[in-house]
Design an enzyme around this catalytic site. Sequence first.
Site, mmCIF file in Angstrom:
data_model
loop_
_atom_site.group_PDB
_atom_site.id
_atom_site.type_symbol
_atom_site.label_atom_id
_atom_site.label_comp_id
_atom_site.label_asym_id
_atom_site.label_seq_id
_atom_site.Cartn_x
_atom_site.Cartn_y
_atom_site.Cartn_z
ATOM 1 N N ASP A 89 -8.155 9.128 13.873
ATOM 2 C CA ASP A 89 -8.309 8.746 12.464
ATOM 3 C C ASP A 89 -9.045 7.414 12.350
ATOM 4 O O ASP A 89 -8.717 6.565 11.525
ATOM 5 C CB ASP A 89 -6.947 8.654 11.777
ATOM 6 C CG ASP A 89 -7.066 8.630 10.248
ATOM 7 O OD1 ASP A 89 -8.099 9.096 9.737
ATOM 8 O OD2 ASP A 89 -6.135 8.142 9.593
ATOM 9 N N LYS A 124 6.589 -0.475 7.246
ATOM 10 C CA LYS A 124 6.050 0.859 6.983
ATOM 11 C C LYS A 124 7.242 1.801 6.786
ATOM 12 O O LYS A 124 7.928 2.160 7.733
ATOM 13 C CB LYS A 124 5.178 1.294 8.162
ATOM 14 C CG LYS A 124 4.347 2.536 7.934
ATOM 15 C CD LYS A 124 3.406 2.740 9.135
ATOM 16 C CE LYS A 124 2.516 3.953 8.956
ATOM 17 N NZ LYS A 124 1.601 4.133 10.113
ATOM 18 N N GLY A 143 0.635 5.468 1.382
ATOM 19 C CA GLY A 143 -0.065 6.465 2.190
ATOM 20 C C GLY A 143 0.652 7.791 2.138
ATOM 21 O O GLY A 143 1.647 7.959 1.427
ATOM 22 N N LYS A 144 0.127 8.744 2.918
ATOM 23 C CA LYS A 144 0.727 10.075 2.930
ATOM 24 C C LYS A 144 2.125 10.058 3.527
ATOM 25 O O LYS A 144 2.948 10.919 3.246
ATOM 26 C CB LYS A 144 -0.156 11.027 3.735
ATOM 27 C CG LYS A 144 -0.291 10.636 5.194
ATOM 28 C CD LYS A 144 -1.237 11.539 5.929
ATOM 29 C CE LYS A 144 -1.304 11.168 7.406
ATOM 30 N NZ LYS A 144 -1.679 9.778 7.657
ATOM 31 N N GLY A 188 0.822 -1.203 0.000
ATOM 32 C CA GLY A 188 0.000 0.000 0.000
ATOM 33 C C GLY A 188 0.856 1.253 0.000
ATOM 34 O O GLY A 188 2.078 1.208 0.187
ATOM 35 N N GLY A 208 4.364 7.408 3.276
ATOM 36 C CA GLY A 208 5.318 6.664 2.483
ATOM 37 C C GLY A 208 4.687 5.418 1.916
ATOM 38 O O GLY A 208 3.569 5.467 1.387
ATOM 39 N N GLN A 209 5.358 4.270 2.055
ATOM 40 C CA GLN A 209 4.871 3.029 1.459
ATOM 41 C C GLN A 209 4.965 1.879 2.452
ATOM 42 O O GLN A 209 5.749 1.926 3.412
ATOM 43 C CB GLN A 209 5.690 2.700 0.206
ATOM 44 C CG GLN A 209 5.619 3.761 -0.879
ATOM 45 C CD GLN A 209 6.523 3.452 -2.056
ATOM 46 O OE1 GLN A 209 7.590 2.841 -1.888
ATOM 47 N NE2 GLN A 209 6.129 3.864 -3.243
ATOM 48 N N VAL A 210 4.142 0.831 2.197
ATOM 49 C CA VAL A 210 4.148 -0.373 3.031
ATOM 50 C C VAL A 210 4.518 -1.558 2.146
ATOM 51 O O VAL A 210 3.941 -1.740 1.063
ATOM 52 C CB VAL A 210 2.775 -0.603 3.695
ATOM 53 C CG1 VAL A 210 2.803 -1.887 4.523
ATOM 54 C CG2 VAL A 210 2.404 0.578 4.582
#
Length: 695
Positions: A400, A308, A288-289, A286, A291-293
Site C-alpha cells: 500500500d 490507532k 481510515g477503513k 484521522g 477505525g480512527q486515529v
Amino acid sequence: QLNSLLNCCATCLMRCSIAFSAVYQAVSTFGRLLMTIGSIRAWRSLVTVTKRVNHSLSLPLPGPLLEFLDPQEQLEVRVGGQARLHCAFRSCSVPVASCWIYNRETRVESSDTDSSVEISQACPDDAGTYTILVRNRRGLAQHTVTLSVIDRPHPPASSPMVSQLSSCSLVLSWSGPSYDGGTAVTGYVVEVRREGTEKPEDWTEVTTRCKNTSYRIRSVLEPLGEYRFRVRAYNLAGVSEPSEVSDCIKMDTRGEPKEESQSYVTVTIDTTHKVKDHYNVHEKLGVGKFGQVFRLSHKETGQVCAGKFYRAHSSKAKAVARREIELMNCLHHPKLVQCLGAYDTRSEIIMVMEYIAGGELFERIADDNFEHTEPTSARYMHQLLEGMQYIHRQNIVHLDLKPENIVCVDTTGTRIKIIDFGLAAKLEPGTPLMVMHGTPDFVAPEVISYEPVGLATDMWSIGVICFILLSGELPFQGNSDAETLSLVTAARYEFDQESFEDISDQAKDFITSLLKKDTRCRLLCDEALAHPWMASFTLLCFAFLMLNRPLKNSTLHGSVLLFTNHCWKMTVLFSLSPPPHPEASWSPAAEQAIQTLDQELQSEPRFQQVLRDTSQPRGSSARLACRVQGYPEPEVVWFKDEETVESSSRVTMEYDGMCELVLTDLGPADTGVYKCRATNDLGEALCSAKLTVEL
C-alpha cells in the site's frame, strides 16, 4: 420528366415547411389540370407525392427528441446567498413536463422551454445534486446540476501542540477543521500571544499563508519567553473562528535539540488495562477503513503518541490487528514508523504509534514556499528505498505504498518515514500470495490481474511515486478508475515533454526500470539503490545548488492539489463492468417523479385538423386526412356510413399523428360519410366528412 418535376416541387415545399392545407390546395389545382388533359398516370403520381409531402410535414423536426441547451454543470453559492438552478431545453413536440429531484423530494417548475429552482438564503442543507427530468410524449431526458453551498470552515479541531522546542523556535502542529465549509481549506492563520497579556488585540499573526497543519516559528519568540498559540483555518468563503488556545509554552534555553538515537521496543498486547489507564486521549487525527486515529499523551511522561483504534467486534477483525502488530515487531528501522504499545479490549484493539508531526510529504511539495529540486526528490527516494530494503529483507511486502503513507519527521528537514502497515503481508516460501486491494493509481499490474505478488509489487509503486515527485503528475491517470486500471495493466505511460524538460535522463531511466510490466524485469531495492541516479544524487545535489536551478515546476502545485482530491483513498478493486442504462437505475424518488410527469402529459384525444368534405371524379383517388393528438397514443378506426373500413388493395390507412385514408379507383359505391374515431384510456374523439364520387 413530370415525376421529376413533382418530386423537386415536393422537396422544396418540405424544406419551406409550408402548411399542408396550402400544399394540398396547390397540388389539387394542378391535379385537376392534369385530369382535363387526360393524364391519369400523372395524377396517380401526384397523389403519391402529395401523400409524401403531407407525411413529411407531420414529422417532428430533425434532431434529438429532447435536448438540453448549454446546461449548468455546477453552481457555487455562499451561505445566505441566492441560488438559481436553471436549465433550458428544446423539445421536438409539445406538451412538455419537467420537475427537479433533490433529497427524495420533487420540485415541479414546468414550461415548454425551460425550468428553474430558486433558493433564497442558501444553507449547507441545500447543497447536493439536483436532477431535472424533462418528458414529452416521445421520450425522457435528464440532467444533473451540482450545487455547492460554501461557508467559512469550522475552527481547527484541536489546540496547537508544540514539539522541537528550543530557545527561540518551536514547531506547532494541529488538526484540520471537522468541516471545511463545503470547499477546500486553502490555508491557516497562526496567532501568538505573550503570556501576561489578556486583551483580544494582543494576539499577533505569525503567518497567514501556512498551507499545512504544522508550522515552525522562529522570528517572534524570545529565550525564556512564555507564549500561547491558536490557529484559524480559511477557505474561499472566509476565515474560521480561532481554535482552542494552546497550553502556556516556556521557551527552552538549552539550544537546538540534536537528533536522538532511537530505541526500539517489542510490543506485547496488554489485555488487562485500557489505553486510558496510561494515556490521555485528545483530538482525532484521522479516519481510515480500520477505525480512527487520536492524539495521545502519556499521563506520567507527557510523551505524545498517536493511537490507532481498530474496530474489532469480531475475532477475524482482531486477528487482522494482531497480525499488523506482529509484523511491526519485525520492522525496527529509522525510516519506519514504530509501534510503542498495544491494548486489547472487548470491542477494539488500540495500537500506540510513534507520533510524527511533519505532515505528509506531498503536502510539503504542494506548498508554494517549498523549493523542490531533482536532488531533493532523489533524497526522498533514497530514504524510501532504505526503508523498503529493510522491509523486504524481512520477506515482508507493504502492498500500500502511496504518497499519503510517506510522512515527514519535521516541518523543515528532508527526513521521512513510511507508515501504515495495515495491508502488509509476510511472504511464505512455496505459498503464492494474491490480493485484491490497492489504490488504482499506485497498484501494480499483477494485483489487477490477480496474480501472485512479491517484492517487485512494491517496486512498481515506488516507480509511480518517483514519477509524481519529479513531475507533479500521475503516470497512469485515466478519466475513471476503470480507465486507470487499463493503463496500468498495459504499463502505458509517457514522459510529458514540458513536465520532464529539466529532468535528467538518469532519473527517467530509473523510473523506466521500475515501471516494467514483467515483475522479473523490475529493479529490486538493492539494485535501485545502486542505480546511477541514486549513486550520484549527492553530486547532482551539489551541482543544482551551485547553479541555483530548481525544478521547473509550474504545474506541480496545481497537479498535486488536484491529485490529493482525486485518488488518495482506499479503493476496492475491480468494478470494470459498464454502468447500467440510466433508466434501469432510477431512485425511488425519480421513479415517482417520472410517473408524475407521465400523468401530467396524459390527455384525451382531440383533433387539431379535422376531415373536410371533398368531391372526386370516378376512377380517381381520394385522400381523407386529419390530425389527432392524445397521450397515451390513441387507437384510430375508420368508418363509412357506420360500417368499419377495412384495408384492401385499393384502400390504405396510415397513422403517425396524421391519420390518412386513401381510396383509389373510385366508384359510385364509395360515396358516403366517412368518420375517424380516436380512442385512448381517457376518452375518444370523432370527426367526419362526406366523400362524393362524381359520375
